[in-house]
Write a protein that holds these residues in place. Structure first.
Motif, PDB file in Angstrom:
ATOM      1  N   GLU A 251       0.828  -1.202   0.000  1.00 36.55           N
ATOM      2  CA  GLU A 251       0.000   0.000   0.000  1.00 36.55           C
ATOM      3  C   GLU A 251       0.864   1.255   0.000  1.00 36.55           C
ATOM      4  OE1 GLU A 251      -2.465  -0.289   3.546  1.00 36.55           O
ATOM      5  OE2 GLU A 251      -1.266   1.264   4.512  1.00 36.55           O
ATOM      6  N   ALA A 252       0.243   2.350  -0.431  1.00 40.12           N
ATOM      7  CA  ALA A 252       0.927   3.641  -0.445  1.00 40.12           C
ATOM      8  C   ALA A 252      -0.075   4.736  -0.117  1.00 40.12           C
ATOM      9  CB  ALA A 252       1.560   3.900  -1.806  1.00 40.12           C
ATOM     10  N   VAL A 253       0.380   5.730   0.643  1.00 43.12           N
ATOM     11  CA  VAL A 253      -0.438   6.900   0.942  1.00 43.12           C
ATOM     12  C   VAL A 253      -0.044   7.988  -0.047  1.00 43.12           C
ATOM     13  CG1 VAL A 253      -1.079   8.617   2.667  1.00 43.12           C
ATOM     14  CG2 VAL A 253      -0.540   6.274   3.381  1.00 43.12           C
ATOM     15  N   LEU A 254      -1.033   8.467  -0.808  1.00 37.46           N
ATOM     16  CA  LEU A 254      -0.782   9.427  -1.867  1.00 37.46           C
ATOM     17  C   LEU A 254      -1.512  10.739  -1.592  1.00 37.46           C
ATOM     18  CD1 LEU A 254      -1.285   7.056  -4.947  1.00 37.46           C
ATOM     19  CD2 LEU A 254       0.805   7.451  -3.625  1.00 37.46           C
ATOM     20  N   ARG A 255      -1.037  11.788  -2.242  1.00 37.71           N
ATOM     21  CA  ARG A 255      -1.705  13.089  -2.163  1.00 37.71           C
ATOM     22  C   ARG A 255      -1.934  13.580  -3.588  1.00 37.71           C
ATOM     23  NH1 ARG A 255       1.589  16.820   1.301  1.00 37.71           N
ATOM     24  NH2 ARG A 255       0.325  16.035   3.031  1.00 37.71           N
ATOM     25  N   ASP A 256      -3.166  14.004  -3.888  1.00 34.97           N
ATOM     26  CA  ASP A 256      -3.455  14.476  -5.229  1.00 34.97           C
ATOM     27  C   ASP A 256      -2.997  15.930  -5.392  1.00 34.97           C
ATOM     28  OD1 ASP A 256      -5.440  16.237  -4.307  1.00 34.97           O
ATOM     29  OD2 ASP A 256      -7.095  14.904  -4.823  1.00 34.97           O
ATOM     30  N   PRO A 257      -3.064  16.505  -6.594  1.00 39.57           N
ATOM     31  CA  PRO A 257      -2.537  17.857  -6.809  1.00 39.57           C
ATOM     32  C   PRO A 257      -3.199  18.935  -5.946  1.00 39.57           C
ATOM     33  CG  PRO A 257      -2.821  16.747  -8.902  1.00 39.57           C
ATOM     34  CD  PRO A 257      -3.447  15.870  -7.865  1.00 39.57           C
ATOM     35  N   ASP A 258      -4.437  18.717  -5.514  1.00 43.25           N
ATOM     36  CA  ASP A 258      -5.120  19.688  -4.660  1.00 43.25           C
ATOM     37  C   ASP A 258      -4.818  19.498  -3.182  1.00 43.25           C
ATOM     38  OD1 ASP A 258      -6.367  21.234  -6.567  1.00 43.25           O
ATOM     39  OD2 ASP A 258      -8.134  19.944  -6.679  1.00 43.25           O
TER      40      ASP A 258
END
Length: 271
Positions: A251-258
């Motif tokens: 798994e990975a914790v991601l952040r979108d451009p906003d």
């Protein structure tokens, strides 16, 4: 793969579960508030392979499709309505007015609604520690079983006191009640696990359940999406303006451009 047209089989099964009476208390939808619709569409298309469908609410709203199945709502209204950019889970309830009243009585904060969004009614609330969640009464956007297998695997509440949060949500949403079909709650490995029809659909974590509340935790719900390749999603996120906050094999914790955070998790083997 053509993601715009559901296969005949799943489309037929989508009509089998039609309302929140069938899965009350369980997560039944997720939505994202964003700032820019085109950027949001491009990012999640690249990372999660989603396609998009317009809705009657207007040009700022879209429904995300995974293999033709509606899996999430996108509302590009964060700047316009001065709302936080975030993913929000919605829980199925049999009566939105009663659920909002129970939340208020137990220290929660109703923020919006209940409002009518045919074919149902929705409200947005904060629990007594400030974590934002929604409730939905009425016809489900997708068949619940198909929706869970199409994209979200489960949702997780990171909070200061898992036991106290479980009591709050249990009383508001009717968990572990005597009503037929309600969700079951158990304590496994230091976290609270919510099960519906035997499947784990939500988790509440604050460290060990017996530990003292952690004042440094900012309570929030995190949505976990099922994917085939975590590393591929992480690289796509970086390439399309997002960032990787944490990455493991599964798994990975991601952040979108906003700035909205979410987790991608290796797709489980489900029947």
């Amino acid at each position: 793969m053509n993601n715009d047209t559901p296969a005949p089989g799943p489309a037929k099964r989508q009509r089998e579960v039609i309302s929140t009476d069938s899965v009350f208390g369980a997560p039944c939808w997720v939505s994202l508030t964003s700032r820019d619709l085109r950027t949001t569409e491009d990012f999640y298309s690249a990372v999660l392979g989603w396609r998009w469908r317009s809705v009657r609410l207007g040009d700022h709203f879209r429904i995300a499709l995974a293999d033709g199945v509606p899996v999430a709502g996108i509302a590009a209204v964060a700047a316009m309505w001065q709302m936080a950019v975030a993913w929000t889970p919605y829980f199925a309830v049999q009566n939105a007015d009663e659920a909002v009243a129970r939340a208020r009585e137990r220290g929660g904060t109703p923020a919006v609604g209940p409002l009518s969004f045919p074919p149902g009614r929705a409200a947005l609330l904060a629990d007594r520690d400030g974590a934002i969640f929604g409730i939905w009464e009425g016809q489900l956007v997708s068949n619940w079983e198909i929706w869970r297998r199409a994209a979200p695997t489960y949702i997780r509440l990171h909070t200061r006191d898992a036991f106290d949060s479980a009591i709050f949500y249990g009383e508001v949403l009717g968990w572990a009640s005597e009503r037929q079909g309600c969700c079951e709650v158990e304590y496994v490995g230091g976290e609270v696990v919510l099960r519906s029809r035997g499947d784990a659909v939500a988790r509440i974590d604050s460290g060990a359940v017996e530990a003292a509340p952690d004042p440094t935790v900012r309570p929030h719900w995190q949505v976990h999406f099922a994917v085939g390749d975590v590393g591929e999603c992480a690289r796509a996120a970086e390439k399309h303006g997002g960032s990787v906050l944490q990455e493991k094999d599964t798994e990975a914790v991601l952040r979108d451009p906003d700035g909205a955070q979410f987790t991608v998790t290796v797709r489980p083997l489900l029947p």
